[in-house]
Enzyme design. Sequence first.
Site: not given
Length: 358
Positions: A102, A199
């Site tokens: 990410c 997440c």
Amino acid sequence: MDRVLVAMSGGVDSSVTAALLKEQGYEVIGGTMEIFPDYEQPPLDEGGCCSLSSIEDARRVAHHIGIRHYTFNLKKVFEEEVINNFVNEYKNARTPNPCVVCNNEIKFRSLLKKALELDADYIATGHYAIVEHNVNGKHLLKKAKDVDKDQTYMLYGLTQFQLSHTLMPLGNYTKQEVRQMAKDFGFRIHNKPESQEICFVPDNNYTRFLDENYPGLGKPGPVMDTDGNILGKHKGLHHYTIGQRRGLGISLGYPVYVVKLDREKNAVIIGPEEEVYSKSLIANKVNWISIDKLTEPIKVTARIRYNSPESHAKIYPVNDNEVKVVFDKKQRAVTPGQSVVFYDGKVVVGGGIIKENF
């Protein structure tokens, strides 16, 4: 006046980052990423960086300090680059680190692109790390003052171009100091708990996420010892990782651990704890920060997972994309798919993805 886009998650760290940079005279813009996949219901509460309330928190902070705020829909690129990689790594019997991907592909590639489109000079994040610009022609990444919060392990993949456009003002503060600053700035989120989970898997149950959204990802197969004797049956390789002891369903009269995940045989290999240790590894997808390339063996300290201590090692070039790492002492649970990051004191030398251990 330099313009900076701050990646605002609605949390304490990124909120203080935005306020600090505004105090320092930057023209600050806030930006929050929408990355939660459509097939997973985003949480409403304040738990994760992707929750609906977190986007609202970021907007409120931006309004409070008087800066513009944008929300960027990065769901498609996040699914393509982060989630698909996460799934494919488990499919290939590796244990991925989606936060590293990410940072590389979303925050410091896609979001940086948005920043440059807004004519910003920099992107800023609330990471606990230090970026030093133009040190003997290099942009360096260094450990944070708060050693317990240091996040350089997650950032080793940043390129020189990305670092040249990056600010990380929290690197010189402790978490306690940052929380106090949030309180002093009048942020209602100053006591907001930190997000601990992946997440896009807010319940932190990654096997549930994989089983529900990617049925058929893993198939049952044999549990074997290192001599090839079949001792039982597993429920899919993605349910296991190197060094795991619980949930094996095997009783041999002594503790056994996952030693290897054999994709070719679709087998979980188990053994006593001493077999979980290895002295060497091969890493690929290597990125260098403080050096241009590795041309000869060098001594470093290396970290094989986010919360593990550094260990003394020597790294040897294999080719432009791979290195061999030999540790002074055997390491527990060197896990393919995880990252290995190299340090010279406080400076990040580089890092890569663990391909195999031996």
